[in-house]
Design an enzyme around this catalytic site. Sequence first.
Site, PDB file in Angstrom:
ATOM      1  N   LYS A  10       0.842  -1.213   0.000  1.00 12.71           N
ATOM      2  CA  LYS A  10       0.000   0.000   0.000  1.00 12.71           C
ATOM      3  C   LYS A  10       0.867   1.248   0.000  1.00 12.71           C
ATOM      4  O   LYS A  10       2.067   1.222   0.300  1.00 12.71           O
ATOM      5  CB  LYS A  10      -0.927   0.023   1.218  1.00 12.71           C
ATOM      6  CG  LYS A  10      -0.228  -0.050   2.596  1.00 12.71           C
ATOM      7  CD  LYS A  10       0.270   1.274   3.138  1.00 12.71           C
ATOM      8  CE  LYS A  10       1.063   1.123   4.419  1.00 12.71           C
ATOM      9  NZ  LYS A  10       1.849   2.299   4.796  1.00 12.71           N
ATOM     10  N   VAL A  96      11.164  -4.894   2.079  1.00 10.96           N
ATOM     11  CA  VAL A  96      11.128  -5.061   3.533  1.00 10.96           C
ATOM     12  C   VAL A  96      11.439  -3.718   4.202  1.00 10.96           C
ATOM     13  O   VAL A  96      12.312  -2.985   3.731  1.00 10.96           O
ATOM     14  CB  VAL A  96      12.193  -6.110   3.946  1.00 10.96           C
ATOM     15  CG1 VAL A  96      12.185  -6.344   5.445  1.00 10.96           C
ATOM     16  CG2 VAL A  96      11.928  -7.419   3.202  1.00 10.96           C
ATOM     17  N   ALA A  97      10.721  -3.398   5.274  1.00  6.52           N
ATOM     18  CA  ALA A  97      10.940  -2.146   6.032  1.00  6.52           C
ATOM     19  C   ALA A  97      10.908  -0.931   5.110  1.00  6.52           C
ATOM     20  O   ALA A  97      11.701  -0.002   5.237  1.00  6.52           O
ATOM     21  CB  ALA A  97      12.261  -2.189   6.814  1.00  6.52           C
ATOM     22  N   GLY A  98       9.956  -0.932   4.172  1.00  6.05           N
ATOM     23  CA  GLY A  98       9.903   0.144   3.173  1.00  6.05           C
ATOM     24  C   GLY A  98       8.741   1.099   3.338  1.00  6.05           C
ATOM     25  O   GLY A  98       8.596   2.037   2.554  1.00  6.05           O
ATOM     26  N   GLY A  99       7.865   0.863   4.327  1.00  6.27           N
ATOM     27  CA  GLY A  99       6.693   1.735   4.483  1.00  6.27           C
ATOM     28  C   GLY A  99       5.575   1.354   3.535  1.00  6.27           C
ATOM     29  O   GLY A  99       4.668   2.134   3.274  1.00  6.27           O
ATOM     30  N   ALA A 101       3.864  -1.762   3.877  1.00  8.48           N
ATOM     31  CA  ALA A 101       3.054  -2.808   4.522  1.00  8.48           C
ATOM     32  C   ALA A 101       3.359  -4.206   3.993  1.00  8.48           C
ATOM     33  O   ALA A 101       2.468  -5.054   3.903  1.00  8.48           O
ATOM     34  CB  ALA A 101       1.551  -2.506   4.397  1.00  8.48           C
ATOM     35  N   GLY A 103       5.197  -6.689   5.419  1.00  7.40           N
ATOM     36  CA  GLY A 103       4.977  -7.679   6.481  1.00  7.40           C
ATOM     37  C   GLY A 103       3.493  -7.863   6.738  1.00  7.40           C
ATOM     38  O   GLY A 103       3.017  -8.986   6.966  1.00  7.40           O
ATOM     39  N   SER A 104       2.752  -6.774   6.676  1.00 14.60           N
ATOM     40  CA  SER A 104       1.299  -6.847   6.882  1.00 14.60           C
ATOM     41  C   SER A 104       0.638  -7.627   5.752  1.00 14.60           C
ATOM     42  O   SER A 104      -0.332  -8.359   5.969  1.00 14.60           O
ATOM     43  CB  SER A 104       0.700  -5.432   6.940  1.00 14.60           C
ATOM     44  OG  SER A 104       1.293  -4.703   7.983  1.00 14.60           O
ATOM     45  N   ALA A 105       1.148  -7.470   4.527  1.00  7.59           N
ATOM     46  CA  ALA A 105       0.601  -8.220   3.385  1.00  7.59           C
ATOM     47  C   ALA A 105       0.810  -9.718   3.602  1.00  7.59           C
ATOM     48  O   ALA A 105      -0.089 -10.520   3.329  1.00  7.59           O
ATOM     49  CB  ALA A 105       1.263  -7.765   2.084  1.00  7.59           C
ATOM     50  N   ASP A 138      -1.744  -2.130  10.129  1.00  9.25           N
ATOM     51  CA  ASP A 138      -2.036  -2.052   8.691  1.00  9.25           C
ATOM     52  C   ASP A 138      -2.675  -3.331   8.152  1.00  9.25           C
ATOM     53  O   ASP A 138      -3.103  -3.367   6.992  1.00  9.25           O
ATOM     54  CB  ASP A 138      -0.739  -1.838   7.885  1.00  9.25           C
ATOM     55  CG  ASP A 138      -0.138  -0.455   8.101  1.00  9.25           C
ATOM     56  OD1 ASP A 138      -0.870   0.449   8.540  1.00  9.25           O
ATOM     57  OD2 ASP A 138       1.064  -0.310   7.816  1.00  9.25           O
TER      58      ASP A 138
HETATM   59  O1  C5P Z   1       0.796  -1.961  14.604  1.00  6.09           O
HETATM   60  P1  C5P Z   1       2.215  -2.209  14.213  1.00  6.09           P
HETATM   61  O2  C5P Z   1       2.811  -3.370  14.944  1.00  6.09           O
HETATM   62  O3  C5P Z   1       2.403  -2.314  12.735  1.00  6.09           O
HETATM   63  O4  C5P Z   1       3.012  -0.911  14.647  1.00  6.09           O
HETATM   64  C1  C5P Z   1       4.418  -0.890  14.699  1.00  6.09           C
HETATM   65  C2  C5P Z   1       4.873   0.286  15.552  1.00  6.09           C
HETATM   66  O5  C5P Z   1       4.570   1.527  14.861  1.00  6.09           O
HETATM   67  C3  C5P Z   1       4.177   0.422  16.886  1.00  6.09           C
HETATM   68  O6  C5P Z   1       4.813  -0.358  17.867  1.00  6.09           O
HETATM   69  C4  C5P Z   1       4.316   1.917  17.157  1.00  6.09           C
HETATM   70  O7  C5P Z   1       5.609   2.227  17.622  1.00  6.09           O
HETATM   71  C5  C5P Z   1       4.184   2.525  15.765  1.00  6.09           C
HETATM   72  N1  C5P Z   1       2.795   2.938  15.473  1.00  6.09           N
HETATM   73  C6  C5P Z   1       2.275   4.048  16.111  1.00  6.09           C
HETATM   74  N2  C5P Z   1       0.997   4.440  15.849  1.00  6.09           N
HETATM   75  C7  C5P Z   1       0.229   3.778  14.949  1.00  6.09           C
HETATM   76  C8  C5P Z   1       0.751   2.634  14.280  1.00  6.09           C
HETATM   77  C9  C5P Z   1       2.043   2.255  14.559  1.00  6.09           C
HETATM   78  O8  C5P Z   1       2.960   4.692  16.927  1.00  6.09           O
HETATM   79  N3  C5P Z   1      -1.007   4.175  14.729  1.00  6.09           N
END
Ligand code: C5P
Length: 294
Positions: A10, A96-99, A101, A103-105, A138
């Site tokens: 995304k 990976v780690a690119g913003g 999603a 890992g979420s996918a 996500d």
């Molecule tokens: O939900 P997820 O595990 O993907 O989030 C990873 C990290 O991103 C959280 O531990 C938090 O530090 C940060 N985060 C946040 N606020 C959000 C989503 C993520 O601070 N709404």
Amino acid sequence: MTVTARAHGKVNLHLGVGDAREDGYHELFTIFQSLSFHDDVTLTAADEMSLKVTGRFTAGVPADGTNLAWRAVEAVAKQKGSPARVAITIDKNIPVAGGMAGGSADAAAALVAANELIDGPVLPRDALLALAADLGSDVPFVLQGGTKIGQGRGEELTDVLVRGEYSWVLVFSRQGLSTPKVFGELDRLRAHGKVAPPQLEADELLSALGEGSADAVAQHLHNDLGAAAVSLQPTLQKVMRDGEEAGALRAVISGSGPTVALLCQDAEAVADEMVALGYFALPATGPVSGAHLL
Ligand code: C5P
């Protein structure tokens, strides 16, 4: 028996970040759009859990119980009251780690595939969405796909009226950014009064999406995390400038970065130009579907 499911990455067309909450998360007002980049997750019944990663982006993906896809399989098995004994293969084409999603996918695809593969009652959509929200902020969006508003941590989704298809070029960075670090950097910059206040609405962008005008959408792309991502990886500023000079309508950092998303009229031409400048850049389109069986 083997089951494969696909889920897409995304971009955030708007990412408004409010204050940190007591649980450590930040209150969001975001507009997600799913893109044609995808990962495929294949599950095969086995004697024990295992995980293997293939495809374009394998470095840095955990191959154990900390992987979100593994946790998704276990969550579905638990809900169905069956043992989790599955060999997982992730074919990884989202960075990976690119913003984006990625890992979420993998988690969303694993939820859908496990729901099909594992014995027990088929879980309804609502139950899968609840498991998705537990796995990550996500994951519910990636499960659903399309273009949607995300509130709360990002897991409370509302439909958006969208006309048209949008052409993107994604410019990948060699170095990933940690999502918690980027949120932390935004808190730090805010504590020093160094960034603009949160933008927790996006009415003009929503109108532009309803009209289906890429030009108008481009004008209203926004990311509150952008300043924090640039603070941690200053070269991103130049990537965005180069993207706009290469012909993009507008550049924005995707999620917590460091991938830069370029909204384009002619994505192939902009991608060629960015590659000629030495960037790793690929075209994509959105919106596309949510996680689904293949
Ligand atoms: O939900 P997820 O595990 O993907 O989030 C990873 C990290 O991103 C959280 O531990 C938090 O530090 C940060 N985060 C946040 N606020 C959000 C989503 C993520 O601070 N709404």
